[in-house]
Motif scaffolding. Structure first.
Motif, short mmCIF file in Angstrom:
data_model
loop_
_atom_site.label_atom_id
_atom_site.label_comp_id
_atom_site.label_asym_id
_atom_site.label_seq_id
_atom_site.Cartn_x
_atom_site.Cartn_y
_atom_site.Cartn_z
N LYS A 39 0.83 -1.20 0.00
CA LYS A 39 0.00 0.00 0.00
C LYS A 39 0.87 1.26 0.00
CE LYS A 39 -4.20 1.86 2.06
NZ LYS A 39 -4.90 1.84 0.76
N PHE A 62 -11.08 -1.53 -9.89
CA PHE A 62 -9.83 -0.92 -9.43
C PHE A 62 -9.32 -1.59 -8.16
CE2 PHE A 62 -9.25 2.85 -12.05
CZ PHE A 62 -10.48 3.00 -12.64
N GLY A 63 -7.99 -1.59 -8.03
CA GLY A 63 -7.37 -1.96 -6.77
C GLY A 63 -7.38 -0.78 -5.81
N ASP A 64 -6.81 -0.97 -4.64
CA ASP A 64 -6.79 0.08 -3.62
C ASP A 64 -5.60 1.02 -3.75
OD1 ASP A 64 -8.17 -2.04 -1.01
OD2 ASP A 64 -9.14 -0.69 -2.44
N LEU A 80 -2.63 3.26 -9.45
CA LEU A 80 -3.83 2.42 -9.41
C LEU A 80 -3.80 1.41 -10.55
CD1 LEU A 80 -6.30 5.23 -8.57
CD2 LEU A 80 -6.29 3.07 -7.35
N GLY A 106 -8.04 5.54 -0.87
CA GLY A 106 -7.52 5.56 -2.23
C GLY A 106 -8.22 4.63 -3.19
N GLY A 107 -8.87 3.57 -2.70
CA GLY A 107 -9.52 2.64 -3.61
C GLY A 107 -10.68 3.29 -4.34
N ILE A 108 -10.92 2.86 -5.56
CA ILE A 108 -11.98 3.43 -6.40
C ILE A 108 -13.02 2.37 -6.68
CG2 ILE A 108 -12.49 4.29 -8.72
CD1 ILE A 108 -9.81 5.71 -8.71
#
Lengths: 113, 111
Positions: free
Chosen positions: A9, A104-106, A90, B41-43
């Motif tokens: 992350k 999408f990923g985080d 991303l 931050g994840g979408i």
């Protein structure tokens, strides 16, 4: 549950080092994408891949490289040639040749020390 | 000029208020997406539209293809709606489902 896993992350690297960001998906999607997000700007496409062993440059590919050896995995390497690598990255995936929403990923936040 | 423009850039609302976020685009599109990005931050994808209107819970999205404009509405807003809302358009070219993104609208809903 199916999804996209990005790791780590948070990532810190010294200037001049290459660093690889991981992206894995278990959605059985053919297409995968890497985006870069900077404050005040929309997401910009770095690289995308429609199928295993094939990938194409996006709008801001300079200083980055990718590989697609497996359908599930699309790692992004930020090379020392990338002049300003500090950003939020991303990964996304979708079925090929479709207008279905991208998953999408985080994200991974990369900081260069 | 960006191909996808959002307004406002920042929005602060009181809990319960009706919220509207606007998106205008200048390119030919095959679909328009509304996305939500939380502080982590994840979408997540909220809507994909090619015409008309869609509703999901307290969220409503509309699109006017002739005017190249879309709106995202949130009814009875709640602090958990606080996030960045992103408009993106699909520009279909060959085998590429390319997305062009707006810069996002930062929404803060205060209790």
């Amino acid at each position: 549950d199916g999804g996209i896993t990005q790791s780590p992350k948070y990532l810190f690297r010294k200037e001049g080092q290459n660093v690889t960001l991981s992206c894995e998906q278990n959605l059985n999607h053919d297409a995968m994408y890497w985006y870069r997000q900077d404050p005040g700007q929309g997401l910009r496409l770095i690289y995308y891949s429609q199928i295993v062993n094939d990938f194409q440059k996006g709008d801001i590919a300079e200083g980055y490289s990718v590989s697609r050896e497996k359908k599930e995995s699309f790692p992004l390497t930020v090379t020392s040639a990338q002049k300003n690598p500090t950003a939020f990255y991303l990964c996304a995936s979708t079925k090929r040749d479709t207008l279905q929403p991208q998953h999408f990923g985080d994200g991974t936040r990369l900081s260069i020390l | 000029k960006n191909e996808v423009e959002q307004s406002p850039q920042n929005l602060t609302a009181q809990e319960g208020e009706f919220i509207t976020i606007n998106c205008s685009y200048s390119v030919g599109i095959s679909a328009l997406h509304w996305l939500q990005q939380h502080p982590g931050g994840g979408i997540v994808s909220l809507f994909m539209l090619s015409s008309g209107k869609k509703k999901h819970g307290r969220l409503i999205a509309t699109i006017n293809i002739q005017e190249k404009h879309s709106s995202l509405h949130i009814t009875a807003s709640h602090p958990r709606d606080s996030a960045v809302y992103i408009c993106a358009v699909s520009v279909y070219g060959g085998a590429t489902n390319k997305l062009i993104f707006g810069t996002g609208t930062l929404l803060a809903v205060q209790p």
